[in-house]
Every structure is written in C-alpha cells, then in structure tokens.
Design an enzyme around this catalytic site. Sequence first.
Site, PDB file in Angstrom:
ATOM      1  N   LYS A 196       0.859  -1.183   0.000  1.00  0.00           N
ATOM      2  CA  LYS A 196       0.000   0.000   0.000  1.00  0.00           C
ATOM      3  C   LYS A 196       0.898   1.236   0.000  1.00  0.00           C
ATOM      4  CE  LYS A 196      -3.683   2.303   2.610  1.00  0.00           C
ATOM      5  NZ  LYS A 196      -4.574   2.218   3.777  1.00  0.00           N
ATOM      6  N   LYS A 249      -2.095  -1.436  -3.823  1.00  0.00           N
ATOM      7  CA  LYS A 249      -2.932  -0.234  -3.804  1.00  0.00           C
ATOM      8  C   LYS A 249      -2.032   1.000  -3.870  1.00  0.00           C
ATOM      9  CE  LYS A 249      -6.257   2.204  -0.851  1.00  0.00           C
ATOM     10  NZ  LYS A 249      -6.910   2.272   0.471  1.00  0.00           N
TER      11      LYS A 249
END
Length: 324
Positions: A196, A249
Amino acid sequence: MSAFPGWRGRRLRRTPALRALVRETRLTPERLILPLFVTEGEGVRTPVGSMPGVWRTSVDEALVDAREAAELGVGGVILFGIPERKDAEGTGAWDDQGAVQRAVRAIKDAATELAVLTDVCLCEYTDHGHCGVLRDGAVDNDPTLDLLARTATSHARAGADLVAPSDMMDGRVGAIREALDHEGFEQVGILSYAAKYASAFYGPFREAADSRPAFGDRSGYQMDPANQDEALREVWADIEEGADVVMVKPALSQLDVIQRVKRETGWPLAAYHVSGEYAAILAAAERGWLDGERAMREALVSIARAGADIVITYWAREFARVRS
C-alpha cells in the site's frame, strides 16, 4: 505474390464477435468488490461530493446496495465504518455493535451470495486520523497490533468472510492470524493490503471515511511510490505470516507492481482501483474530455490484464450493468 505477409492482425478485429473470440483478458463482475461506507443511524444516504455515485449509508441502506450488487453478479463488498465518536485508540473499531459489525450480520442474514470483506484499520476511528496508537507524535507499531487483532476478531464474530488489514503496520498479518485462530476463526481469511503506497490518489476516500490525518501524513508507514523491490518484500512477508490474498494499492499507478507480484508469487492478488483514480475519470467525463464509460472499463480491464485476480472498485455495479 502478395506484398504482405500471410498474417494480418486486422482480420480478427473486423467485427465485435471476432474481437470477443480472441480477447485475452476477460474481466467479469464476480471478480469485482464494491466498497461500502457504513455509518450510524437509519435511512441515511449521504452523497460523497468528490465521488459521484458513492454514499455514506446506514446499515439498512448498505443492505440495499449489497443486495443490488448481488443481483448484478458482483463478487463481494468491502465495508468501511464511520463511527459517531472517535478517540485516541479507535476503540469503536472493535465494538461488536459498531456499524461495520451490524452491516456484516445484516448482509449475511440476507443470505446473499456475496463475499463480505471488512477493512481492518483504525484511521476511521481515531480522533487523530492515523492508523494506530501514537507515541511522541508517531504511530507506535507494536501496541497497534493488538488493537488491529481485536478489530479483526470482532469482524469475524459478526460473520466476515475475509478481514482486510490496511494499516501497513509490520507484523500485523501474523498478529491477526494468531488472534483469529485462537478465537476459533481458522476459516476466516486475511486479504492483506500488502503493498500500500502513500498516494495522492486517496483524497476522495478520506472525505468519504472522514479519515484525514489531523497532522502530518502516512508516509512513515505507507510505501514510497518510487519503490518496487520493497513491494515484493512486503508481499512475501505477509504471505509468510499467513495472508490468503495480497493486495496492491493504488492500482492504475502501480500496474507494474501488480504484474511483478503476480508473476513472482503466484498468490491470489487483489488490486484497489482507488477513489482518486475513480474520481479523476468521472471528473473528466463530466467535462466532456473522456467517454467515462469506456475509460472506466478500460481502466478496470488494464488492472486485470496486469495480473489482478480481484479488483476493488466503486464502479462495480456500473460495470456489471454495462456487461448485462
């Protein structure tokens, strides 16, 4: 003799039927996950200004959206909670009567075929907006692990199929796996936000989830967008700690990372088509600069083409409608 070689690429592009026959990447609604933002109250449906088509809803309204997603063939939903009160530790995150926990039970009681995922983080629940407890103005990694584990087990008690830690604390997958197993939830899976990045594309989400940091940013625990090798280290660490699915992400700005993670690990892989990526396409479409439907479909297919097995997207229902 012909001036051309025997192969002509255009032969199989002449009609929609021919193009469909040789299409290499096929993204179907059951591979999509729809995010839902759940808050307290009843009959609540508040639009998120920066994300057209996205709302904050009470549990009863979230159930309406979940049922629609199920009817359209969408694979699942992921739930984010917005509590009435926040505090320094984010204690609302593991409240068994919290909005997320009640929404999980409601969706499961409705007997839909949806997979129900829950975001496991503290940023929506802390009064400072960071993803863990603070010490000297910084997130303290190890004390945060216990709070994340409490949250995950609370979601499991409610009936979640997968818990999805998004905090980027070191060791949190192992802590959550140990807690779930200890409480008898060996069958509840972990979808880890493994890679992330500290991205500029999260802005609209923070409006929706009311999770902007009160000070500083999250670059001290989320990844530098310039790094790719680090993503593989993070992914392998989470796999070794027990992650059933790993995630990259954002998606569009990290397609190279998605491809490499899938190629090098072979692990079930999710990618999050995040709020800023979604909102940017819609904003351009509103101005007539893009065909919004075509651009959104192309974006989602590119994520699958890069190697994602699962795509989390706010456009899940629209994609399913277009396909039908």
